[in-house]
Design a protein around this motif. Sequence first.
Motif, PDB file in Angstrom:
ATOM      1  N   ARG A  56       0.834  -1.203   0.000  1.00  0.00           N
ATOM      2  CA  ARG A  56       0.000   0.000   0.000  1.00  0.00           C
ATOM      3  C   ARG A  56       0.868   1.252   0.000  1.00  0.00           C
ATOM      4  O   ARG A  56       0.643   2.180  -0.779  1.00  0.00           O
ATOM      5  CB  ARG A  56      -0.906  -0.001   1.230  1.00  0.00           C
ATOM      6  N   ASP A  57       1.888   1.248   0.852  1.00  0.00           N
ATOM      7  CA  ASP A  57       2.782   2.402   0.925  1.00  0.00           C
ATOM      8  C   ASP A  57       3.541   2.594  -0.384  1.00  0.00           C
ATOM      9  O   ASP A  57       3.731   3.722  -0.840  1.00  0.00           O
ATOM     10  CB  ASP A  57       3.765   2.244   2.086  1.00  0.00           C
ATOM     11  N   SER A  58       3.958   1.499  -0.981  1.00  0.00           N
ATOM     12  CA  SER A  58       4.687   1.567  -2.241  1.00  0.00           C
ATOM     13  C   SER A  58       3.806   2.159  -3.339  1.00  0.00           C
ATOM     14  O   SER A  58       4.239   3.023  -4.097  1.00  0.00           O
ATOM     15  CB  SER A  58       5.160   0.178  -2.651  1.00  0.00           C
ATOM     16  N   LEU A  59       2.575   1.692  -3.408  1.00  0.00           N
ATOM     17  CA  LEU A  59       1.654   2.213  -4.419  1.00  0.00           C
ATOM     18  C   LEU A  59       1.291   3.670  -4.151  1.00  0.00           C
ATOM     19  O   LEU A  59       1.169   4.471  -5.080  1.00  0.00           O
ATOM     20  CB  LEU A  59       0.390   1.367  -4.473  1.00  0.00           C
ATOM     21  N   LYS A  60       1.166   4.023  -2.880  1.00  0.00           N
ATOM     22  CA  LYS A  60       0.847   5.391  -2.511  1.00  0.00           C
ATOM     23  C   LYS A  60       1.988   6.318  -2.929  1.00  0.00           C
ATOM     24  O   LYS A  60       1.755   7.379  -3.480  1.00  0.00           O
ATOM     25  CB  LYS A  60       0.632   5.487  -0.998  1.00  0.00           C
ATOM     26  N   ASN A  61       3.235   5.879  -2.714  1.00  0.00           N
ATOM     27  CA  ASN A  61       4.385   6.701  -3.081  1.00  0.00           C
ATOM     28  C   ASN A  61       4.496   6.844  -4.593  1.00  0.00           C
ATOM     29  O   ASN A  61       4.900   7.893  -5.081  1.00  0.00           O
ATOM     30  CB  ASN A  61       5.671   6.090  -2.517  1.00  0.00           C
ATOM     31  N   LYS A  62       4.161   5.819  -5.351  1.00  0.00           N
ATOM     32  CA  LYS A  62       4.190   5.914  -6.816  1.00  0.00           C
ATOM     33  C   LYS A  62       3.175   6.949  -7.293  1.00  0.00           C
ATOM     34  O   LYS A  62       3.450   7.717  -8.192  1.00  0.00           O
ATOM     35  CB  LYS A  62       3.880   4.558  -7.468  1.00  0.00           C
ATOM     36  N   GLY A  63       2.005   6.940  -6.658  1.00  0.00           N
ATOM     37  CA  GLY A  63       0.983   7.906  -7.043  1.00  0.00           C
ATOM     38  C   GLY A  63       1.375   9.325  -6.723  1.00  0.00           C
ATOM     39  O   GLY A  63       1.068  10.252  -7.458  1.00  0.00           O
ATOM     40  N   ASP A  64       2.100   9.520  -5.641  1.00  0.00           N
ATOM     41  CA  ASP A  64       2.535  10.863  -5.254  1.00  0.00           C
ATOM     42  C   ASP A  64       3.553  11.426  -6.241  1.00  0.00           C
ATOM     43  O   ASP A  64       3.576  12.608  -6.526  1.00  0.00           O
ATOM     44  CB  ASP A  64       3.163  10.835  -3.852  1.00  0.00           C
ATOM     45  N   ARG A  65       4.406  10.578  -6.787  1.00  0.00           N
ATOM     46  CA  ARG A  65       5.450  11.039  -7.714  1.00  0.00           C
ATOM     47  C   ARG A  65       4.891  11.438  -9.057  1.00  0.00           C
ATOM     48  O   ARG A  65       5.394  12.325  -9.709  1.00  0.00           O
ATOM     49  CB  ARG A  65       6.505   9.931  -7.926  1.00  0.00           C
TER      50      ARG A  65
END
Length: 67
Positions: A56-65
């Motif tokens: 979840r955190d990994s996907l959230k960080n990808k979306g932020d970038r």
Amino acid sequence: MGDDNSAMDKAKGKAKEMMGKATGDDRKKGEGRADQAKGKAKGALDDAKGQAEGMRDSLKNKGDRSS
């Protein structure tokens, strides 16, 4: 948190199983095995939760970038 509980269940279960073996108490041996299985299940659940949170955190960080 959960790791301590699962390790405690495993240790308690092993002790019960060994006591059951020493005294010939099949019920106590069974309870010990059940406690060990409970500890293993808790550990597996904790691992799965950790992996899900990491994803979840990994996907959230990808979306932020990409924003």
